[in-house]
Structure formats: structure tokens, C-alpha cells
Design a protein around this motif. Sequence first.
Motif, PDB file in Angstrom:
ATOM      1  N   THR A  81       0.946  -1.218   0.022  1.00 41.06           N
ATOM      2  CA  THR A  81      -0.051  -0.033   0.139  1.00 41.06           C
ATOM      3  C   THR A  81       1.014   1.352   0.074  1.00 41.06           C
ATOM      4  N   ALA A  96     -13.539   4.329  -0.666  1.00 36.72           N
ATOM      5  CA  ALA A  96     -13.417   5.698  -0.830  1.00 36.72           C
ATOM      6  C   ALA A  96     -14.875   6.248  -0.502  1.00 36.72           C
ATOM      7  N   ALA A  97     -14.943   7.583  -0.516  1.00 38.10           N
ATOM      8  CA  ALA A  97     -16.175   8.196   0.051  1.00 38.10           C
ATOM      9  C   ALA A  97     -17.346   7.986  -1.097  1.00 38.10           C
ATOM     10  N   GLU A 129     -22.633   1.483   3.050  1.00 31.04           N
ATOM     11  CA  GLU A 129     -21.319   1.988   3.026  1.00 31.04           C
ATOM     12  C   GLU A 129     -20.419   1.789   4.575  1.00 31.04           C
ATOM     13  N   ARG A 130     -19.162   1.447   4.375  1.00 31.06           N
ATOM     14  CA  ARG A 130     -18.417   1.069   5.220  1.00 31.06           C
ATOM     15  C   ARG A 130     -17.167   1.571   5.017  1.00 31.06           C
ATOM     16  N   TYR A 131     -16.238   1.806   6.156  1.00 33.65           N
ATOM     17  CA  TYR A 131     -14.797   2.382   5.932  1.00 33.65           C
ATOM     18  C   TYR A 131     -13.885   1.393   6.396  1.00 33.65           C
ATOM     19  N   GLY A 132     -12.614   1.329   5.618  1.00 32.24           N
ATOM     20  CA  GLY A 132     -11.525   0.409   6.260  1.00 32.24           C
ATOM     21  C   GLY A 132     -10.159   0.797   5.753  1.00 32.24           C
ATOM     22  N   MET A 133      -9.270   0.052   5.902  1.00 29.24           N
ATOM     23  CA  MET A 133      -7.981   0.548   5.651  1.00 29.24           C
ATOM     24  C   MET A 133      -6.956  -0.825   5.332  1.00 29.24           C
ATOM     25  N   SER A 134      -6.136  -0.842   4.656  1.00 34.07           N
ATOM     26  CA  SER A 134      -5.274  -1.935   4.476  1.00 34.07           C
ATOM     27  C   SER A 134      -4.751  -2.373   5.768  1.00 34.07           C
ATOM     28  N   ASP A 167      -6.820   9.609   8.480  1.00 38.08           N
ATOM     29  CA  ASP A 167      -8.271  10.156   8.256  1.00 38.08           C
ATOM     30  C   ASP A 167      -8.700  10.986   9.246  1.00 38.08           C
ATOM     31  N   ILE A 205     -16.145  10.462   7.560  1.00 41.58           N
ATOM     32  CA  ILE A 205     -14.915  10.628   6.966  1.00 41.58           C
ATOM     33  C   ILE A 205     -14.841  12.080   6.404  1.00 41.58           C
ATOM     34  N   ARG A 225      -8.544  14.115   5.027  1.00 38.86           N
ATOM     35  CA  ARG A 225      -7.134  13.377   5.545  1.00 38.86           C
ATOM     36  C   ARG A 225      -6.042  14.215   5.662  1.00 38.86           C
ATOM     37  N   LYS A 273      -7.051   9.431  -3.345  1.00 39.04           N
ATOM     38  CA  LYS A 273      -7.668   8.134  -3.543  1.00 39.04           C
ATOM     39  C   LYS A 273      -8.473   8.101  -4.909  1.00 39.04           C
TER      40      LYS A 273
HETATM   41  P1  AMP Z   1      -6.036   1.803   1.389  1.00 37.28           P
HETATM   42  O1  AMP Z   1      -4.920   2.171   2.198  1.00 37.28           O
HETATM   43  O2  AMP Z   1      -5.730   1.364   0.023  1.00 37.28           O
HETATM   44  O3  AMP Z   1      -6.458   0.582   2.173  1.00 37.28           O
HETATM   45  O4  AMP Z   1      -7.134   2.714   1.752  1.00 37.28           O
HETATM   46  C1  AMP Z   1      -7.647   3.290   2.861  1.00 37.28           C
HETATM   47  C2  AMP Z   1      -8.117   4.340   2.686  1.00 37.28           C
HETATM   48  O5  AMP Z   1      -9.222   4.481   2.008  1.00 37.28           O
HETATM   49  C3  AMP Z   1      -8.599   5.019   3.783  1.00 37.28           C
HETATM   50  O6  AMP Z   1      -7.466   5.520   4.878  1.00 37.28           O
HETATM   51  C4  AMP Z   1      -9.498   5.995   3.724  1.00 37.28           C
HETATM   52  O7  AMP Z   1      -8.717   7.193   3.403  1.00 37.28           O
HETATM   53  C5  AMP Z   1     -10.235   5.462   2.595  1.00 37.28           C
HETATM   54  N1  AMP Z   1     -11.542   4.986   2.633  1.00 37.28           N
HETATM   55  C6  AMP Z   1     -11.861   3.594   2.815  1.00 37.28           C
HETATM   56  N2  AMP Z   1     -13.302   3.316   2.991  1.00 37.28           N
HETATM   57  C7  AMP Z   1     -13.623   4.714   2.808  1.00 37.28           C
HETATM   58  C8  AMP Z   1     -14.892   5.202   3.162  1.00 37.28           C
HETATM   59  N3  AMP Z   1     -16.130   4.594   3.035  1.00 37.28           N
HETATM   60  N4  AMP Z   1     -15.118   6.719   2.971  1.00 37.28           N
HETATM   61  C9  AMP Z   1     -14.141   7.606   2.773  1.00 37.28           C
HETATM   62  N5  AMP Z   1     -12.941   6.797   2.545  1.00 37.28           N
HETATM   63  C10 AMP Z   1     -12.553   5.741   2.809  1.00 37.28           C
END
Ligand code: AMP
Length: 505
Positions: A159, A278-279, A298-303, A380, A392, A395, A402
Motif C-alpha cells: 500500500t 473511498a467516499a 457504506e463501510r470504511y476500512g484500511m489495509s 483520516d 470521514i 485526510r 484516492k
Molecule cells: P487503502 O490504504 O488502500 O486500504 O485505503 C484506505 C483508505 O481508503 C482510508 O484510509 C480512507 O482514506 C479510504 N476509505 C476507505 N473507505 C472509505 C469510505 N467509506 N469513505 C471514505 N474514505 C474511505
Amino acid sequence: MTVTTAFDRLCAGLGRHPGRPVLVTDAVTLDGGGLLRKTDAWAARLAARDLPRGSRIAVLARGHADVVALMLAIYRLGLVYVPINPRYRGAELQHVVEDCGASMLLCDQALADDRLGMLDPGLPRFGIDPGSALPSLPDAAPAVASALRDDETAILVYTSGTTGRSKGVKLSLHAIVGNIGALTELWGWTADDVLSLALPLFHVHGLCIGVHGGLLHGMCIRLHARFDPAAIVTDFAQDATIFMGVPTMYGRMLEHLQAQPPAAAVLARGRLFTAGSAALRPAVLEHWEQLTGQRILERYGMSETLITLSNPRDGERRPGAVGHPVPGCEVQVVDDAGHPVAPGEIGELWVRGPYLMQGYWNRPQDTAAAFCRGWFKTGDVVRSDPDGYLRIVGRRSVDVIKSGGFKIAAPQIEEVLRQHPSVRDAAVVGVPDARWGERIAAAVEANPGHVPTLDVLGPWVAEHLADYKKPRQMEVVDTLPRNALGKIQKPRLLPLFQRPDDPRD
Ligand code: AMP
Ligand code: MCA
């Protein structure tokens, strides 16, 4: 079979319904037994190399059945799976295989011709597809090594950070399987679900949540090597019940629905549509609901954290919000000094719990810098609604972009731009964009006697980096705006690139 480890649980899912498909691609339909037999065959081939436990196996492939079997075989032998983005070019590819110290590279024939010439020839490389022109791994006796333990690293997901060099995020099966367990509770996945999956298999979204989630439940995964809205509709016309996508995919599907209105009724049969990476613009959520009657979750995550926040399946899926922490996950919102802010105030999201990465591969300093008192600092910026739903809102770093769900480090593009003879200096920014979330724009200072143009610099970047990193807009400036310390003030560049039809929500 005694189910004791996360790996056992993955395989147990496959044995649950003999004869029922668990993996369907353009080329094959496999039931759990078929996938396990393919896995055993790959394990036998890999075992013949007699690699030390924990060796990294780099895989450059699109999504197909052998890649899933190969991944399971790698776990089966206690090795580490390192999927590589097939869009990567020379230096990006070389960086990943060198950084992880790969023992070998397995590659799709379709990618080999175009990509392998860019790599150091010293790395042993083998074909994945039958009939590949690359050497194939010879068959050998069945593997005897014991499978991955829960505390061992299963995958390195590469990443981008805020710098040019991508980092390998160490993920254990314990974290992945635990995170899926939490999502199951939230999203109500069952073995009867059929997942339509067109996400790439080198990121957490498609790989850890999509593929591992499907396998764990023994559900059927309809796997696509590329995203094509019509193929997703076809999946739902057959039997699909779940779709997971990045917001760009939903935008493209909406375009498809405009051209093919009857497809909306087909998608209306689905059970669950999730978005993340992403948003998701509220306008897209609302349009999708108008056409299909389905409200995207919608959900949020990160590697580094896997899936951390989610809207509920039952209950309000709030537009523009990413909901609450998934079970088992703790979050806090902090100010610049790391102190929790009052509810409703803006701050950085910090995450703690069992689904976090094990650190960055071979980067103790970066790992230490990413944590504070056991909390992972996401970078974030979030705000909570009065009832705790999180949003969110930005950043911390302007250097992270993104686009279409891919994370891009602006400095990496700037470095490549500066290598062009026409460029003295460059600053790259992400501009809010309806299609991609953000689009890449570059402001450049010209070298004396040169007139840089996008027609030249776009292909220049695409020659050195993955295609999605190329600037889509460019302006030549006399001098880049800098503060008293000489740091480029990127937010001041945005007005150069904003268009009237850019999203404001
Ligand atoms: P990655 O490192 O490729 O896994 O991307 C993770 C990043 O994607 C997070 O730190 C956020 O900035 C963004 N992200 C993931 N889900 C969302 C979401 N639902 N809304 C806004 N940003 C998101
Ligand atoms: C393709 N193009 C892009 C992108 N993708 N441009 C900007 N951003 C992109 N993401 C450009 C190509 O350079 C090309 O440009 C043109 O689009 C057509 O390329 P093609 O290969 O046909 O594109 P596509 O196959 O339609 O790809 C669009 C896509 C893809 C399907 C949205 O970008 C994608 O798979 N994104 C998903 C990424 C993902 O899974 N992220 C998860 C990480 P030209 O014609 O000019 O050359 S985040 C994560 O895992 C966390 C845990 C989370 O929360 O989920």
C-alpha cells in the motif's frame, strides 16, 4: 476435520456443501472439493521447492480460480502470499519483489509478456495458467508442512503511504477471519449468499473481505478478472445476492442502468450492496436507491486495519456516513496532540483491536511511527454525528490521493515528473471528481527553454508508473506556491484545476 486455526476455518467452509459451486469464473465452476483439489496440486508443486517457512511468494495475476487455489496452497505450506497489482510497471514491480525478498514469482501468461521484461531476471519465475510459455512448477509429492498458524503472517498487501515507496502490510489469517466474523454479525452473510466480485485481488477489499469472506462461509463467489457492469447484472440475473464495490464502480453501473433501464429490476433482486475504499457520494447512494430500490451499505476500512466502521444492515444506512465501529474494534477521535476530542469535533481517527496489521514488512521505524500507545493512527479526519455515526471528512496528508479506490502517493508522481527534461519542479494534488472520487492534477514549473504539456507528461508518467497514476490535468506555473519554510502549499493549487461540474457534496 478438527477446526483449530483460522486456516482450518477457511477450508472447513469449502467442505460444507459438497457439489455446490464455491467459485465460478469465465473458465471454470468449482465446488469446495474441486477448489481443495486444485489447492493440493499447487501445494505439491510449491512443496517441491522446499522453501523455508515464511518465504514470500509473489503473485502477479488477475482474478481467476488458480490464483485462489495458489493462495490457499501458500497458506497450506506456511508461506506468505504477496499479490502484486498487475497495473504496476517496472520500478514499482521491482520494488515489491525486492522489498519483500520474494523467493519466486508466479505470473499469468497474459501479464508476462508485458511486465516480466521490466524485472530483474534473477528472480525465479513460473507460469500460473496451463500452457503458459513460462516454466511451470513441476508436480511433486504431496506437501507435508503444517499450515499457517494464526499468529503467522499470511499476506503482505502493498500500500502507498505519503512517500514514493509502497510498504508491505503484514496481515494474519487470525485478523482477517476475525474481521469477517464481525462483518458476518453486521451484514448477515450466509452460505446461501452468492457474491458477485469484480474487485482486484491484491487489496484488502477484494481479497481479504471478498475472497476470504466468501470462502469462510462456503458461499459461491462469481469472480471476474475485470469490472464490467453488464457482467455484474448478469450475475444478479442468475443468482447473485451480494455485490461489493468501490464508489467508482457504482457510478459506472448507474451509467449502465441509464443505457439499459431493465437491468435495474434485475439488481433489485439483490440482498446487499456494499461500498467502501473511498467516499460514496450521497448523490450516488440516492440515485442507486431510486433505480434499484436498494440502499447501499457504506463501510470504511484500511489495509492496515481491515474493516473498521460500518453502517448497519438493519437500521439507518446514513448517506455520507460510515457508521459505527465493527464488533471487536475500538476507535477514538483525537486532536493534533493525541487527546480525544469532544463528540462532534473534527479529529484524526485512531483504531485499536484484533484486526490490526502485524506491522509493515521489514520497517520497524515506519511501524512504530504508525502507532501511538497501541492505537493505529489512520491519517483520516473524521467527525461524529450526535448519535455517534462517524463521517470521514478529509485526510491529514495532502500527499495521499484516492482515485477509483486506489491509494496513490503524490510524491511518487512528482518524482517521475521531475525526471522529465522539461520539468524543473512539480506538485501533484487530488481534485474532487465525480467519476473517480479524486483525479490527479499536476502543477509544474518548466525548465528554461521547455514547454511541458499534458500530452507528453501523461504518457511519461504512465511509462514509469501504473496507468491510474497519470495526471489527467496539468498547468504550467511560474513558481509553485510555497510557505516561508519553502514547503509547497498544495491546497492553494486546487482552484487551478476545479471545474464547474465537480462534486460539492
Ligand atoms: P487503502 O490504504 O488502500 O486500504 O485505503 C484506505 C483508505 O481508503 C482510508 O484510509 C480512507 O482514506 C479510504 N476509505 C476507505 N473507505 C472509505 C469510505 N467509506 N469513505 C471514505 N474514505 C474511505
Ligand atoms: C483505471 N483507470 C483509472 C483507475 N482505474 N484512473 C484513475 N483511477 C483509477 N482507479 C483508468 C486507466 O488508467 C485507463 O485510463 C482507463 O481508466 C480505463 O482503464 P481500465 O483498466 O479499463 O479501467 P477499469 O478496469 O474500468 O478500472 C476502474 C476500476 C478500478 C474498476 C474502478 O480502478 C478498480 O478496480 N478499482 C478498485 C480498487 C480497489 O479495490 N481498492 C481497494 C483498496 P486511460 O484510458 O487514460 O489509459 S482500499 C481497501 O482495500 C480498504 C481496506 C477498503 O476500505 O476497502
